[in-house]
Motif scaffolding. Sequence first.
Motif, mmCIF file in Angstrom:
data_model
loop_
_atom_site.group_PDB
_atom_site.id
_atom_site.type_symbol
_atom_site.label_atom_id
_atom_site.label_comp_id
_atom_site.label_asym_id
_atom_site.label_seq_id
_atom_site.Cartn_x
_atom_site.Cartn_y
_atom_site.Cartn_z
ATOM 1 N N LEU A 80 0.801 -1.196 0.176
ATOM 2 C CA LEU A 80 0.188 -0.056 0.191
ATOM 3 C C LEU A 80 0.648 1.145 -0.017
ATOM 4 C CD1 LEU A 80 -3.059 -0.992 2.415
ATOM 5 C CD2 LEU A 80 -3.146 -0.576 -0.005
ATOM 6 N N LYS A 81 1.855 1.154 0.751
ATOM 7 C CA LYS A 81 2.957 2.365 0.870
ATOM 8 C C LYS A 81 3.425 2.626 -0.518
ATOM 9 C CE LYS A 81 4.118 4.391 4.248
ATOM 10 N NZ LYS A 81 3.960 5.622 4.622
ATOM 11 N N LYS A 82 3.836 1.678 -1.212
ATOM 12 C CA LYS A 82 4.560 1.669 -2.625
ATOM 13 C C LYS A 82 3.382 2.123 -3.732
ATOM 14 C CE LYS A 82 6.790 -0.779 -6.042
ATOM 15 N NZ LYS A 82 7.330 -2.126 -6.604
ATOM 16 N N CYS A 83 2.281 1.868 -3.555
ATOM 17 C CA CYS A 83 1.101 2.324 -4.150
ATOM 18 C C CYS A 83 0.863 4.023 -4.104
ATOM 19 C CB CYS A 83 -0.197 1.449 -4.021
ATOM 20 S SG CYS A 83 -1.529 2.016 -4.759
ATOM 21 N N ARG A 84 0.760 4.023 -2.919
ATOM 22 C CA ARG A 84 0.688 5.430 -2.419
ATOM 23 C C ARG A 84 1.761 6.480 -3.004
ATOM 24 N NH1 ARG A 84 0.318 8.500 3.348
ATOM 25 N NH2 ARG A 84 -0.146 10.497 2.548
ATOM 26 N N LYS A 85 2.940 5.897 -2.917
ATOM 27 C CA LYS A 85 4.045 6.718 -3.405
ATOM 28 C C LYS A 85 4.166 6.562 -4.844
ATOM 29 C CE LYS A 85 9.153 6.586 -3.225
ATOM 30 N NZ LYS A 85 10.252 5.974 -2.935
ATOM 31 N N GLU A 86 3.465 5.893 -5.726
ATOM 32 C CA GLU A 86 3.734 6.196 -7.103
ATOM 33 C C GLU A 86 2.365 6.971 -7.590
ATOM 34 O OE1 GLU A 86 3.499 2.070 -8.857
ATOM 35 O OE2 GLU A 86 5.395 1.733 -8.217
ATOM 36 N N ILE A 87 1.443 6.904 -6.887
ATOM 37 C CA ILE A 87 0.328 7.863 -7.257
ATOM 38 C C ILE A 87 0.012 9.098 -6.566
ATOM 39 C CG2 ILE A 87 -2.514 7.810 -7.360
ATOM 40 C CD1 ILE A 87 -1.422 5.975 -9.389
ATOM 41 N N GLU A 88 0.468 9.076 -5.367
ATOM 42 C CA GLU A 88 0.465 10.276 -4.322
ATOM 43 C C GLU A 88 -0.828 10.777 -4.321
ATOM 44 O OE1 GLU A 88 3.029 13.428 -6.211
ATOM 45 O OE2 GLU A 88 4.805 12.207 -5.749
ATOM 46 N N PHE A 89 -1.646 9.691 -3.416
ATOM 47 C CA PHE A 89 -2.998 10.412 -2.996
ATOM 48 C C PHE A 89 -3.036 9.822 -1.435
ATOM 49 C CE2 PHE A 89 -2.702 5.664 -3.841
ATOM 50 C CZ PHE A 89 -3.658 5.180 -2.925
ATOM 51 N N LYS A 90 -4.055 10.550 -0.905
ATOM 52 C CA LYS A 90 -4.736 10.378 0.526
ATOM 53 C C LYS A 90 -5.705 9.756 0.458
ATOM 54 C CE LYS A 90 -1.832 14.083 2.265
ATOM 55 N NZ LYS A 90 -1.714 15.587 3.153
ATOM 56 N N LYS A 91 -6.681 9.874 -0.325
ATOM 57 C CA LYS A 91 -8.143 9.347 -0.394
ATOM 58 C C LYS A 91 -8.546 8.588 -1.737
ATOM 59 C CE LYS A 91 -10.145 13.215 0.163
ATOM 60 N NZ LYS A 91 -11.357 14.294 0.535
ATOM 61 N N ALA A 92 -9.204 7.383 -1.535
ATOM 62 C CA ALA A 92 -9.315 6.596 -2.558
ATOM 63 C C ALA A 92 -10.585 6.009 -2.615
ATOM 64 C CB ALA A 92 -8.284 5.811 -3.162
ATOM 65 N N GLY A 93 -11.318 5.661 -3.625
ATOM 66 C CA GLY A 93 -12.509 4.485 -3.556
ATOM 67 C C GLY A 93 -11.725 3.197 -3.796
ATOM 68 N N VAL A 94 -12.142 2.152 -3.307
ATOM 69 C CA VAL A 94 -11.603 0.928 -3.091
ATOM 70 C C VAL A 94 -12.468 -0.309 -3.547
ATOM 71 C CG1 VAL A 94 -10.279 -0.732 -1.674
ATOM 72 C CG2 VAL A 94 -10.150 1.785 -1.091
ATOM 73 N N ALA A 95 -11.693 -0.916 -4.595
ATOM 74 C CA ALA A 95 -12.511 -2.167 -4.976
ATOM 75 C C ALA A 95 -11.895 -3.294 -4.446
ATOM 76 C CB ALA A 95 -12.486 -2.234 -6.565
ATOM 77 N N LEU A 96 -12.359 -4.076 -3.715
ATOM 78 C CA LEU A 96 -12.013 -5.187 -2.804
ATOM 79 C C LEU A 96 -12.283 -6.344 -3.671
ATOM 80 C CD1 LEU A 96 -13.369 -4.482 0.828
ATOM 81 C CD2 LEU A 96 -11.101 -4.099 -0.208
ATOM 82 N N PRO A 97 -11.618 -7.575 -3.460
ATOM 83 C CA PRO A 97 -11.918 -8.896 -4.088
ATOM 84 C C PRO A 97 -13.158 -9.325 -4.045
ATOM 85 C CG PRO A 97 -9.948 -8.866 -2.468
ATOM 86 C CD PRO A 97 -10.610 -7.517 -2.434
ATOM 87 N N ASP A 98 -13.764 -9.713 -5.084
ATOM 88 C CA ASP A 98 -15.131 -10.275 -5.119
ATOM 89 C C ASP A 98 -15.476 -11.409 -3.900
ATOM 90 O OD1 ASP A 98 -16.847 -8.744 -7.215
ATOM 91 O OD2 ASP A 98 -15.012 -9.125 -7.928
ATOM 92 N N ALA A 99 -14.308 -12.134 -3.629
ATOM 93 C CA ALA A 99 -14.711 -13.216 -2.521
ATOM 94 C C ALA A 99 -14.714 -12.730 -1.163
ATOM 95 C CB ALA A 99 -13.321 -14.099 -2.459
ATOM 96 N N SER A 100 -14.769 -11.169 -1.033
ATOM 97 C CA SER A 100 -14.923 -10.701 0.218
ATOM 98 C C SER A 100 -16.313 -10.011 0.681
ATOM 99 C CB SER A 100 -13.771 -9.567 0.359
ATOM 100 O OG SER A 100 -12.369 -10.138 0.300
#
Length: 310
Positions: free
Chosen positions: A66-86
Amino acid sequence: MKFFPSNSLKTGIEISQGNIKSALLLKKKEGIFIRTLSLVNIPEETLKPSFKMENIIDEKAFHSCLKKCRKEIEFKKAGVALPDASIKVLIKEFNDLPKGAREINELILWTVSSSLHLDVDQIRVSWKSMGRNLENKHVFLIALGMDDVLAQYEKAFKRAGITAEVLAPAGLNQFDFYSAILPQKGRIAYLGLFNDFLNIFVFDGGIPIFYKLIKKGFLNKKHSSAIEDIDLLIQYFFTENPDFEIERFYIASHMKSVVQVQLILQDMGQAEFTLMDEEQFIDFETSSTANAGPMPLPFYSGAFGAAMSS
């Protein structure tokens, strides 16, 4: 679909067992544009999507992703798509409804908890009224998740400095992205053919009558086996609705071959279909250096839908 305000940036992320896909989108008067895309691979034994059991097995490894993802995109808020099994997706009909939204929510909570034999305090529901069907019943599209599972994701996002504005299953987020070009009239079916799952969503005059998802990928399989899975999915619908005739299939997938689609739908007779093209309603920003890299645009559709719903 709920689009975001004009001239605003929105981030969407889609989490699967193998990776995190992220997209930073810009909505302008001219349309929706991609500013940045990111793909972060998740190590094995880090995540195990499940409806009832904890999903995050290795919290430290998931945090790093998640930290790597945030560093690449540079965001603080997001809509999140979770796995469908969840998260489970249900279509429920009601003859009568209470007046207030709070009372409707309580009715839906009681109905789904009773049908699945779960305690009301264990679950969260999100719902949307889809109108009335031909039998004059109120139709609701419902997403249902276990509180412990969702809380585990929320805790992980918070620890990484991310506010999860909306949590939804990937299948619905992907459908939301493509739904902009679906007609509100007629008997149509949306067919999603993706890496982690296959799903079908059937509508009669804009009212959903059927939703089914199978958690089998369309890619890492023998082609003949994948076609068999799709055929089973479609035939399951017709077993439940033998007198319903689908007028047109709208197909969302990385696959853009007319010949392959005809092969998949060959048992449907002369079934009409439309291959949906992502570039019809999203494009890269002119000044952007982003590119999809090893994954074409359809693989980011869950992240696109998550961004649009936040």
